[in-house]
Design an enzyme around this catalytic site. Structure first.
Site, PDB file in Angstrom:
ATOM      1  CD  GLU A  81       7.835   5.474   6.191  1.00 41.72           C
ATOM      2  OE1 GLU A  81       7.976   4.319   6.651  1.00 41.72           O
ATOM      3  OE2 GLU A  81       6.806   6.168   6.383  1.00 41.72           O
ATOM      4  CG  HIS A 150       5.667  -5.348   1.816  1.00 40.66           C
ATOM      5  ND1 HIS A 150       4.288  -5.326   1.890  1.00 40.66           N
ATOM      6  CD2 HIS A 150       6.113  -5.001   3.049  1.00 40.66           C
ATOM      7  CE1 HIS A 150       3.923  -4.995   3.120  1.00 40.66           C
ATOM      8  NE2 HIS A 150       5.011  -4.792   3.844  1.00 40.66           N
TER       9      HIS A 150
END
Length: 359
Positions: A81, A150
């Protein structure tokens, strides 16, 4: 034995007109449509991320786009990321309009330094010589039993950063128009997509999570190019008794509770958190004299605290009751108890009762 090297079945099904002739899409399809529109409209737009190319994204938001536009416009990125954000900053400074995807908002933290220290500051730091016109897309929030890694709602971390914008749509129509506007914006935009309503508005919004996830209701979404200006809220339900401020999934939940309880509430979908449409908020609270703020993220230092401060500063002499907040709890995200964690009918209803008690 032959090996099939063709792309996986990732194309979005073409939306068919409803009985009224209008095209109806769910949010996934609307986002895909916005990306398709901008890829076709502007050669500088590029899309990339983990599984965003060949596979079409874990939620299929980029499905079919690599096949249509090629691997130089839509491509996969390594599981990094920080690297994805750094590359996007460089692309923007070079003249491209990158749309990087972070697979889940929970994964965005390794790239946070690049977003805050580079992307958000680049225009000011270079005296306008360079810009970072990047739109960071990411599914966020709970509702699919994704667990602690998540399901987070980190929008407040980005609303605190000067030099960038934060957007959270609540309908397919808004998702397409806002995403197009974000891609065309010359500053970095974090575009959080509430995955609990990816597949459409739903019934059973608090006690039937499976029904919520499997619902395929859709929203009328025009073909082709249109944009919704960033920084403009939407009054989704007009009322006189109190003002409800919400965004993303909570717009649907709060509106439903107000309807079930028969409260004459004005429900405002913020759509853009930064810049926030303070004029619409102020006009509504001055009219109603009461304000309820609802968001899924945890309470302490959540964006609702900023909204509460703004309403207090600007509407103090119009308020007839304390501002109420209904939010997630100040706990790590509870996997097995996520539907108790969400603001729902009980807690929102209790807040409505308190606000309406002296009327």
């Amino acid at each position: 034995m032959t090996t099939d090297t063709s792309a996986p079945e990732a194309k979005q099904k073409k939306a068919k007109p409803g009985e009224d002739g209008e095209r109806r899409l769910n949010m996934i399809e609307a986002i895909n449509d916005a990306l398709d529109t901008m890829l076709g409209r502007d050669d500088d737009v590029v899309i990339f991320g983990e599984d965003a190319g060949y596979f079409g994204g874990v939620f299929r938001c980029t499905a079919g786009l690599q096949e249509k536009y090629g691997t130089s416009r839509v491509f996969d990125a390594p599981i990094s990321e920080c690297g994805i954000m750094a590359v996007a900053v460089g692309m923007g400074a070079y003249g491209l309009r990158p749309v990087p995807e972070i697979q889940f908002a929970d994964y965005i933290y390794p790239g946070y330094d690049q977003i805050v220290s580079e992307a958000a500051r680049l225009r000011y730091r270079s005296a306008g010589e360079f810009i970072a016109p990047m739109t960071i897309r990411s599914p966020y929030g709970g509702g699919i039993f994704g667990g602690q890694t998540h399901s987070q709602s980190p929008e407040a971390l980005f609303t605190h950063i000067s030099g960038m914008k934060t957007v959270v749509p609540s309908t397919p129509y808004d998702a397409k128009g806002l995403l197009i506007a974000a891609i065309e914006d010359n500053d970095p935009v974090v575009f959080f997509e509430p995955k609990r309503i990816y597949n459409g508005p739903f019934e059973g919004y608090y006690d039937k999570p499976a029904a919520a996830w499997r619902s395929h209701d859709a929203s009328i979404t025009p073909e082709g190019y249109y944009r919704i200006e960033l920084g403009k809220a939407n009054v989704v339900r007009e009322g006189q008794a109190l003002t409800v401020l919400a965004y993303g999934t909570m717009v649907h939940v709060a509106k439903k509770v107000c309807e079930e309880k028969g409260v004459d509430a004005e429900v405002i979908d913020l759509r853009t958190l930064v810049p926030v449409d303070i004029e619409t908020i102020e006009a509504s609270v001055e009219k109603t004299g009461r304000c309820l703020i609802v968001h899924e993220a945890s309470r302490t230092s959540g964006f609702g605290a900023e909204l509460s401060a703004l309403v207090q500063e600007r509407c103090f002499y119009h308020l007839e009751a304390p501002i109420e907040r209904v939010t997630g709890f100040d706990t790590p995200y509870p996997h097995s108890l996520e539907w108790a964690y969400f603001p729902g009918p009980v807690r929102i209803g209790q807040a409505l009762d308190r606000l309406m008690a002296d009327i």
